[in-house]
Scaffold this active site. Structure first.
Site, short mmCIF file in Angstrom:
data_model
loop_
_atom_site.label_atom_id
_atom_site.label_comp_id
_atom_site.label_asym_id
_atom_site.label_seq_id
_atom_site.Cartn_x
_atom_site.Cartn_y
_atom_site.Cartn_z
CG ASP A 113 -1.57 1.32 1.51
OD1 ASP A 113 -1.72 2.11 0.56
OD2 ASP A 113 -1.95 1.57 2.68
CB ALA A 114 2.73 2.94 -2.63
N GLY A 115 1.15 4.97 -0.15
CA GLY A 115 0.38 6.20 0.01
C GLY A 115 1.25 7.42 -0.16
CG ASN A 116 -0.41 10.99 -1.41
OD1 ASN A 116 0.12 11.09 -2.51
ND2 ASN A 116 -1.73 10.84 -1.27
CB THR A 117 2.41 10.07 4.52
OG1 THR A 117 1.65 11.25 4.23
CG2 THR A 117 3.37 10.38 5.67
CE LYS B 80 0.02 2.63 7.13
NZ LYS B 80 -1.31 2.75 7.78
CE1 TYR C 255 -16.51 8.12 -6.36
CE2 TYR C 255 -14.74 8.22 -7.96
CZ TYR C 255 -15.32 8.66 -6.79
OH TYR C 255 -14.71 9.66 -6.05
CB SER D 60 -5.93 1.85 -6.16
OG SER D 60 -4.78 2.54 -5.68
CG ASP D 61 -6.11 5.53 -1.57
OD1 ASP D 61 -6.85 5.73 -2.56
OD2 ASP D 61 -5.67 6.46 -0.87
#
Length: 259
Positions: free
Chosen positions: A6-10, A13, A99, A107-108
């Site tokens: 899980d690649a987020g902006n901060t 994980k 949507y 995706s998150d």
């Protein structure tokens, strides 16, 4: 083994799933996280595992995708590693995405909704993820993703005040926000930002409850700022960590062979 990312902006994980744990979302052989700037450390973190398949969610842009692909390339060795990028779809993981353009949903957010639905099946949910941005999504008991809200996260709210006003300081978010009407500027900023976050979550719960007058709506709270926001809420919330990874795990067990 299966690697979930899980690649987020901060932060980035990750979790490693052993074959014996594959059918239990959230039950992992190992897990960890690094700051976005420290993505290069992932090679070392993953080197001890015999990874056969990888499912990744990335909302941090093309540069992060390249870094993750580079890290994955070091895992391949002699045996190739099957790599799949998780994207939103019309139907996946037990969730139906309403949507207008299902693939446009982050995706998150989609993975978080899937994770929440598998943890709390047959319940109407409001899923609030409090990170760099705060996202608040509504899910029906049958797994229908209704839609959601996006607003600046707690830290982004506070820093934008400091950057765009002449006399307001950058504040530490651990400052006391317990008093609604603060007697100094730092606390006033924190109090205002916390009130905005809590108010948006509570407003979402009220709106979703109106759509389900005969059924209870549950609030799920996730993300790095959740512990700061939770005490400000006047509604009951269930705190859950790593919803994105749980959602990815759910999808992986349904769509990918586990290795």
């Amino acid at each position: 083994m299966l690697l979930l990312v899980d690649a987020g902006n901060t932060r980035i994980k990750w979790a490693v799933v052993d074959r014996s744990l594959a059918q239990i979302p959230g039950n992992w052989h190992a897990s960890g996280s690094v700051a976005r700037a420290d993505a290069a450390q992932l090679v070392q973190a993953w080197s001890d595992f015999k990874i056969g398949r990888i499912l990744l969610s990335n909302v941090a842009g093309a540069g992060m995708r390249e870094e993750l692909e580079k890290a994955v390339s070091h895992l391949a060795g002699i045996k190739p590693v099957a790599l799949e990028w998780f994207t939103s779809a019309a139907v996946l993981g037990g969730v139906r995405n309403q949507y207008l353009n299902p693939t446009q949903l982050g995706s998150d957010r989609f993975a978080s909704v899937i994770g929440a639905h598998v943890l709390f099946p047959n319940r109407n949910l409001v899923v609030a993820t409090c990170g760099t941005a705060t996202t608040i999504d509504a899910v029906n008991a049958d797994g229908t993703f209704v839609g959601g809200m996006i607003l600046p996260g707690l830290g982004l709210m506070a820093s934008s005040l400091a950057k765009n006003t002449a006399q307001l300081p950058e504040v530490a978010l651990h400052a006391d926000g317990s008093q609604p009407f603060a007697d100094h500027t730092d606390a006033a900023i924190v109090s205002g930002c916390l009130a905005a976050q809590a108010g948006a979550i509570e407003r979402a719960l009220i709106a979703h409850s109106k759509a389900h007058p005969n059924d209870e709506v549950y609030c799920i709270l996730a993300g790095g700022a959740a512990d700061l926001i939770a005490p400000q809420l006047t509604i009951a919330c269930q705190r859950v960590d790593n919803l994105v990874l749980i959602g990815l795990h759910t999808v992986a067990t349904q769509t990918l062979p586990t290795c």
